[in-house]
Design an enzyme around this catalytic site. Structure first.
Site, mmCIF file in Angstrom:
data_model
loop_
_atom_site.group_PDB
_atom_site.id
_atom_site.type_symbol
_atom_site.label_atom_id
_atom_site.label_comp_id
_atom_site.label_asym_id
_atom_site.label_seq_id
_atom_site.Cartn_x
_atom_site.Cartn_y
_atom_site.Cartn_z
ATOM 1 N N SER A 125 8.528 -11.250 -45.622
ATOM 2 C CA SER A 125 8.150 -12.014 -44.429
ATOM 3 C C SER A 125 8.654 -13.445 -44.555
ATOM 4 C CB SER A 125 6.627 -12.030 -44.335
ATOM 5 O OG SER A 125 6.190 -13.014 -43.424
ATOM 6 N N TYR A 150 -2.425 -13.020 -48.644
ATOM 7 C CA TYR A 150 -1.460 -12.115 -48.007
ATOM 8 C C TYR A 150 -0.031 -12.625 -48.239
ATOM 9 C CZ TYR A 150 1.872 -10.814 -44.472
ATOM 10 O OH TYR A 150 3.036 -10.448 -43.863
ATOM 11 N N LYS A 154 3.562 -11.141 -50.646
ATOM 12 C CA LYS A 154 4.968 -10.955 -50.280
ATOM 13 C C LYS A 154 5.884 -11.658 -51.291
ATOM 14 C CE LYS A 154 4.233 -8.340 -46.791
ATOM 15 N NZ LYS A 154 4.560 -6.906 -46.905
HETATM 16 C C1 UD1 Z 1 1.133 -14.650 -38.952
HETATM 17 C C2 UD1 Z 1 0.984 -15.141 -40.347
HETATM 18 C C3 UD1 Z 1 2.150 -14.639 -41.165
HETATM 19 C C4 UD1 Z 1 2.198 -13.124 -41.125
HETATM 20 C C5 UD1 Z 1 2.165 -12.600 -39.723
HETATM 21 C C6 UD1 Z 1 1.860 -11.124 -39.841
HETATM 22 C C7 UD1 Z 1 -0.221 -17.296 -40.313
HETATM 23 C C8 UD1 Z 1 -0.094 -18.756 -40.491
HETATM 24 N N1 UD1 Z 1 0.921 -16.599 -40.398
HETATM 25 O O1 UD1 Z 1 2.364 -15.173 -38.458
HETATM 26 O O2 UD1 Z 1 1.995 -15.049 -42.501
HETATM 27 O O3 UD1 Z 1 3.368 -12.662 -41.761
HETATM 28 O O4 UD1 Z 1 1.142 -13.236 -38.950
HETATM 29 O O5 UD1 Z 1 1.503 -10.564 -38.663
HETATM 30 O O6 UD1 Z 1 -1.283 -16.778 -40.073
HETATM 31 N N2 UD1 Z 1 -1.021 -18.118 -31.313
HETATM 32 C C9 UD1 Z 1 -1.766 -18.691 -30.296
HETATM 33 N N3 UD1 Z 1 -2.838 -17.993 -29.806
HETATM 34 C C10 UD1 Z 1 -3.203 -16.758 -30.295
HETATM 35 C C11 UD1 Z 1 -2.430 -16.195 -31.328
HETATM 36 C C12 UD1 Z 1 -1.349 -16.907 -31.824
HETATM 37 O O7 UD1 Z 1 -1.472 -19.794 -29.830
HETATM 38 O O8 UD1 Z 1 -4.191 -16.203 -29.815
HETATM 39 C C13 UD1 Z 1 0.135 -18.864 -31.844
HETATM 40 C C14 UD1 Z 1 -0.024 -19.242 -33.294
HETATM 41 O O9 UD1 Z 1 -0.700 -20.468 -33.424
HETATM 42 C C15 UD1 Z 1 1.426 -19.310 -33.735
HETATM 43 C C16 UD1 Z 1 2.144 -18.285 -32.852
HETATM 44 O O10 UD1 Z 1 1.263 -18.024 -31.767
HETATM 45 O O11 UD1 Z 1 1.948 -20.554 -33.459
HETATM 46 C C17 UD1 Z 1 2.414 -16.986 -33.572
HETATM 47 O O12 UD1 Z 1 1.198 -16.546 -34.186
HETATM 48 P P1 UD1 Z 1 1.041 -15.115 -34.862
HETATM 49 O O13 UD1 Z 1 1.462 -14.060 -33.916
HETATM 50 O O14 UD1 Z 1 -0.318 -15.038 -35.439
HETATM 51 O O15 UD1 Z 1 2.138 -15.094 -36.009
HETATM 52 P P2 UD1 Z 1 2.427 -16.117 -37.214
HETATM 53 O O16 UD1 Z 1 1.429 -17.195 -37.325
HETATM 54 O O17 UD1 Z 1 3.826 -16.578 -37.043
#
Ligand code: UD1
Length: 336
Positions: A125, A150, A154
């Site tokens: 990842s 987690y 990785k």
């Molecule tokens: C997250 C994990 C990453 C993991 C991946 C696996 C963290 C910091 N990172 O990635 O290590 O490999 O999931 O699935 O947790 N967002 C919103 N509202 C929401 C959900 C998400 O604004 O309800 C935003 C988050 O703040 C982020 C972006 O969307 O900026 C992507 O979030 P997400 O889909 O959770 O992925 P990652 O954070 O990139």
């Protein structure tokens, strides 16, 4: 026809990869404990690929299940997806994560060496880059301390592969560092099926659009990005699946005791708000969203440098963000 063992093959990325492999003339052999997936995926796969996939329900930490599979099938390579991936839960139950995610790789590698199974593609990842200092990140961008157990699993699994290959076990391995997988098979027969309340952005968006969630909160709009929301590299799951096929082909051309690592992203960063706007536009609907506080531990911005995978594996993404948002929504609409 070559048989490829896909651990976690009933899961989101695994099931799409099973489709790509089957369409390329390989036979996927799926091993999954169904802890974060459903057996219904197997019927859906049959509808797409035209035959029932070979399936074993079992724990990837259990050597006996690999014995059973290899007694019945000659396996020529492995794609190891199976892992727990809930960042928050991993901080509460770190041993569960270390045991499952690292333990299963150890069991599998030992088994592969004993049986002479040569090739493994491992699901890593972009989390290994942490909060990067320079963008886009290349494969030689230094890895950072993991933000969660987690994330650390990785990193450790990548290290295990390096050390193992260095010991000359007669194995060839690739780690693929996934950026943010989104979208679904264009047929809408398979897609992401999160258990309970989703943590990830896209399932939260689609469930909000479907009325399952009242609204989605954007975690912060005061970051140093064009619109203040975080930036990610969103890669369509079919493109990601295709990267596994290319990785297997490439491995088959290498000498033994080979290891390499590739970013799998589009090379483009999009903000969370851009994703929401794109979702609204391509699907012609309004999403109920609000701006909320930052989420602890979030990476502010990250996207991939994809030159290495483009030139070495000959892989290019073919789906756009619009395609991803359309396919994710079509998948959600088909869920009952
Ligand atoms: C997250 C994990 C990453 C993991 C991946 C696996 C963290 C910091 N990172 O990635 O290590 O490999 O999931 O699935 O947790 N967002 C919103 N509202 C929401 C959900 C998400 O604004 O309800 C935003 C988050 O703040 C982020 C972006 O969307 O900026 C992507 O979030 P997400 O889909 O959770 O992925 P990652 O954070 O990139």
């Amino acid at each position: 026809m070559k048989k490829i063992l896909i651990t976690g093959g009933a899961g989101y990325i695994g099931s799409h990869t099973a489709v790509v492999l089957a369409e390329a003339g390989l036979i996927p052999v799926i091993l999954d404990d169904l802890s974060n997936s459903s057996e219904t995926v197997l019927g859906r796969l049959e509808e797409i690929i035209g035959s029932k996939p070979i399936f074993y329900k079992g724990d990837c930490n259990d050597r006996a299940i690999y014995e059973e599979i290899t007694k019945e099938h000659e396996i020529s390579g492995v794609i190891h997806f199976a892992a727990f991936k809930a960042v928050g839960e991993s901080t509460q139950l770190p041993l569960k994560y270390y045991q499952n995610n690292i333990g299963s790789l150890l069991v599998l590698l030992d088994f592969m060496q004993e049986k002479g199974i040569k090739d493994i593609v491992f699901s890593s990842s972009c989390t290994v880059y942490g909060q990067p200092d320079v963008l886009p990140v290349t494969e030689s961008t230094p890895r950072k301390d993991a933000e969660s157990p987690y994330g650390n699993t990785k990193k450790v699994c990548e290290d295990v592969l390096v050390d193992f290959v260095t010991s000359k076990p007669g194995i060839r391995a690739i780690s693929l560092r996934y950026f943010n997988p989104v979208g679904a098979h264009p047929s809408a027969k398979i897609g992401e099926l999160p258990n309970g309340t989703p943590n990830n952005l896209i399932p939260y968006i689609t469930q909000t659009a479907a009325g399952i969630r009242e609204k989605i909160t954007v975690f912060g709009d005061d970051y140093d990005t064009p619109d203040g929301s975080c930036i990610r590299d969103f890669i369509h799951v079919m493109d990601l699946a295709d990267a596994h096929m290319k990785a297997l082909e490439y491995l088959s051309q290498q000498e033994m005791d080979f290891y390499d690592v590739f970013n799998v992203g589009t090379g483009n960063g999009n903000t969370v708000l851009e994703v929401i706007n794109t979702f609204e536009k391509v699907n012609d609907l309004k999403l109920n969203y609000e701006i909320g506080p930052r989420r602890a531990g979030d990476v502010i911005k990250i996207w991939a440098d994809t030159q290495k995978i483009n030139s070495v594996l000959g892989w290019q993404p073919s789906y756009s963000l619009e395609d991803s948002m359309r396919d994710s929504w079509n998948w959600q609409k088909g869920l009952k």
